[in-house]
Design an enzyme around this catalytic site. Sequence first.
Site, PDB file in Angstrom:
ATOM      1  N   GLU A  33      -0.656 -10.762 -74.106  1.00  0.00           N
ATOM      2  CA  GLU A  33      -1.250  -9.413 -74.097  1.00  0.00           C
ATOM      3  C   GLU A  33      -1.664  -8.969 -75.495  1.00  0.00           C
ATOM      4  O   GLU A  33      -2.430  -8.029 -75.652  1.00  0.00           O
ATOM      5  CB  GLU A  33      -0.257  -8.421 -73.457  1.00  0.00           C
ATOM      6  CG  GLU A  33      -0.197  -8.635 -71.950  1.00  0.00           C
ATOM      7  CD  GLU A  33       1.102  -8.202 -71.292  1.00  0.00           C
ATOM      8  OE1 GLU A  33       1.880  -7.466 -71.921  1.00  0.00           O
ATOM      9  OE2 GLU A  33       1.335  -8.615 -70.143  1.00  0.00           O
ATOM     10  N   GLU A  83       4.785 -19.305 -71.210  1.00  0.00           N
ATOM     11  CA  GLU A  83       4.353 -18.301 -70.238  1.00  0.00           C
ATOM     12  C   GLU A  83       2.907 -18.565 -69.815  1.00  0.00           C
ATOM     13  O   GLU A  83       1.973 -18.138 -70.516  1.00  0.00           O
ATOM     14  CB  GLU A  83       4.398 -16.903 -70.869  1.00  0.00           C
ATOM     15  CG  GLU A  83       5.734 -16.501 -71.411  1.00  0.00           C
ATOM     16  CD  GLU A  83       5.840 -14.984 -71.505  1.00  0.00           C
ATOM     17  OE1 GLU A  83       6.600 -14.415 -70.721  1.00  0.00           O
ATOM     18  OE2 GLU A  83       5.110 -14.386 -72.314  1.00  0.00           O
ATOM     19  N   SER A 111       6.555 -13.608 -64.135  1.00  0.00           N
ATOM     20  CA  SER A 111       6.896 -13.285 -62.746  1.00  0.00           C
ATOM     21  C   SER A 111       8.291 -13.714 -62.305  1.00  0.00           C
ATOM     22  O   SER A 111       8.526 -13.966 -61.116  1.00  0.00           O
ATOM     23  CB  SER A 111       5.855 -13.867 -61.781  1.00  0.00           C
ATOM     24  OG  SER A 111       4.634 -13.167 -61.920  1.00  0.00           O
ATOM     25  N   GLY A 117       3.069 -11.298 -64.490  1.00  0.00           N
ATOM     26  CA  GLY A 117       2.867 -10.089 -63.689  1.00  0.00           C
ATOM     27  C   GLY A 117       2.095 -10.305 -62.393  1.00  0.00           C
ATOM     28  O   GLY A 117       1.650  -9.355 -61.765  1.00  0.00           O
ATOM     29  N   HIS A 135       2.311 -12.943 -77.910  1.00  0.00           N
ATOM     30  CA  HIS A 135       2.287 -12.690 -76.460  1.00  0.00           C
ATOM     31  C   HIS A 135       0.831 -12.650 -75.996  1.00  0.00           C
ATOM     32  O   HIS A 135      -0.040 -12.162 -76.721  1.00  0.00           O
ATOM     33  CB  HIS A 135       3.000 -11.371 -76.143  1.00  0.00           C
ATOM     34  CG  HIS A 135       3.257 -11.194 -74.682  1.00  0.00           C
ATOM     35  ND1 HIS A 135       2.273 -10.798 -73.812  1.00  0.00           N
ATOM     36  CD2 HIS A 135       4.363 -11.405 -73.935  1.00  0.00           C
ATOM     37  CE1 HIS A 135       2.775 -10.762 -72.587  1.00  0.00           C
ATOM     38  NE2 HIS A 135       4.043 -11.132 -72.635  1.00  0.00           N
ATOM     39  N   GLY A 188       9.635  -9.771 -67.988  1.00  0.00           N
ATOM     40  CA  GLY A 188       8.870  -8.549 -68.224  1.00  0.00           C
ATOM     41  C   GLY A 188       9.270  -7.476 -67.232  1.00  0.00           C
ATOM     42  O   GLY A 188      10.296  -6.807 -67.376  1.00  0.00           O
ATOM     43  N   GLY A 189       8.457  -7.321 -66.176  1.00  0.00           N
ATOM     44  CA  GLY A 189       8.630  -6.256 -65.188  1.00  0.00           C
ATOM     45  C   GLY A 189      10.048  -5.980 -64.735  1.00  0.00           C
ATOM     46  O   GLY A 189      10.511  -4.834 -64.766  1.00  0.00           O
ATOM     47  N   ASN A 235      11.367  -8.222 -72.235  1.00  0.00           N
ATOM     48  CA  ASN A 235      10.188  -7.661 -72.896  1.00  0.00           C
ATOM     49  C   ASN A 235       9.800  -6.389 -72.141  1.00  0.00           C
ATOM     50  O   ASN A 235       9.224  -6.455 -71.067  1.00  0.00           O
ATOM     51  CB  ASN A 235       9.048  -8.688 -72.860  1.00  0.00           C
ATOM     52  CG  ASN A 235       7.761  -8.131 -73.437  1.00  0.00           C
ATOM     53  OD1 ASN A 235       7.772  -7.089 -74.099  1.00  0.00           O
ATOM     54  ND2 ASN A 235       6.649  -8.819 -73.194  1.00  0.00           N
ATOM     55  N   LYS A 269       7.668  -4.252 -72.958  1.00  0.00           N
ATOM     56  CA  LYS A 269       6.242  -3.904 -73.151  1.00  0.00           C
ATOM     57  C   LYS A 269       6.103  -2.416 -73.503  1.00  0.00           C
ATOM     58  O   LYS A 269       7.008  -1.856 -74.117  1.00  0.00           O
ATOM     59  CB  LYS A 269       5.436  -4.273 -71.901  1.00  0.00           C
ATOM     60  CG  LYS A 269       5.682  -5.710 -71.463  1.00  0.00           C
ATOM     61  CD  LYS A 269       4.680  -6.196 -70.474  1.00  0.00           C
ATOM     62  CE  LYS A 269       5.043  -7.615 -70.064  1.00  0.00           C
ATOM     63  NZ  LYS A 269       4.024  -8.249 -69.263  1.00  0.00           N
TER      64      LYS A 269
END
Length: 235
Positions: free
Chosen positions: A92, A155, A196, A161, A90, A216-217, A8, A10
């Site tokens: 977010e 999640e 994470s 994150g 999600h 993600g990150g 993802n 983002k």
Amino acid sequence: MHKIIVANYKMNGSKKLYRSIQNKLNKLELKDTELILCPPFLYVPFFKLSNSNIHLGVQDVSNTIDRKSTGQIKPEMLKEFGVEYSIVGHSERRILGETDELVNQKIKVLLSSGMTPILCVGEQSKDENLSIVIKQVKEAIKGIKSHFKLIIAYEPVWAIGTGELPSVQHVNEVARSLKKILNKLDVEYKILYGGSISNENFQDMAKADIDGFLVGGISLEVDKFIKIVKGIDNE
Ligand code: PGA
């Protein structure tokens, strides 16, 4: 067992970054792992994937196919560009007002066009009860009668994150509860963990009873991401 890793991205990246990401990922040789890359909409046509283990997804989709929907993008448009999956719900997006009802509508829109939803669910804080997650899943698939495919990404919002992870035991407990519900339905499903995931912790979390990760990150740091993908593929 067949594993799935969702990237993802983002609201990150640039043409330059995505060029380098796809050059490296296209060369990957994978045995039994499928990657689903979810860039921002604008970059979708930019992805030229020549690796049969890699698929395209997006991060959101319209809740309706009504033509009067300014700013939305429907599955038929996405499919023209080779998109097969969409993340839905999600956290977010839930913060911005995406309700369980909207999530349910989006899932129905996706399924009716032959796309596969990647449904994100998770509790807000550590002391919240598992019933929140179960409710999110039940509401998301309410009213779907015929056979369908679904990827669920568990999640915990507090783990996204933050560098904090739930225990393998906790993830197993969630997976077990979800399977109890899903096994009664005509659904082909996979359960992923997201939040994470890093090079330091993915091997531990891979011990959980799950089918892969939503990342993600780290997905933006392609060399680190590839280490995770290879680690999972070699399990
Ligand atoms: P993270 O993001 O891997 O950066 O925690 C996961 C997600 O938002 O789905």
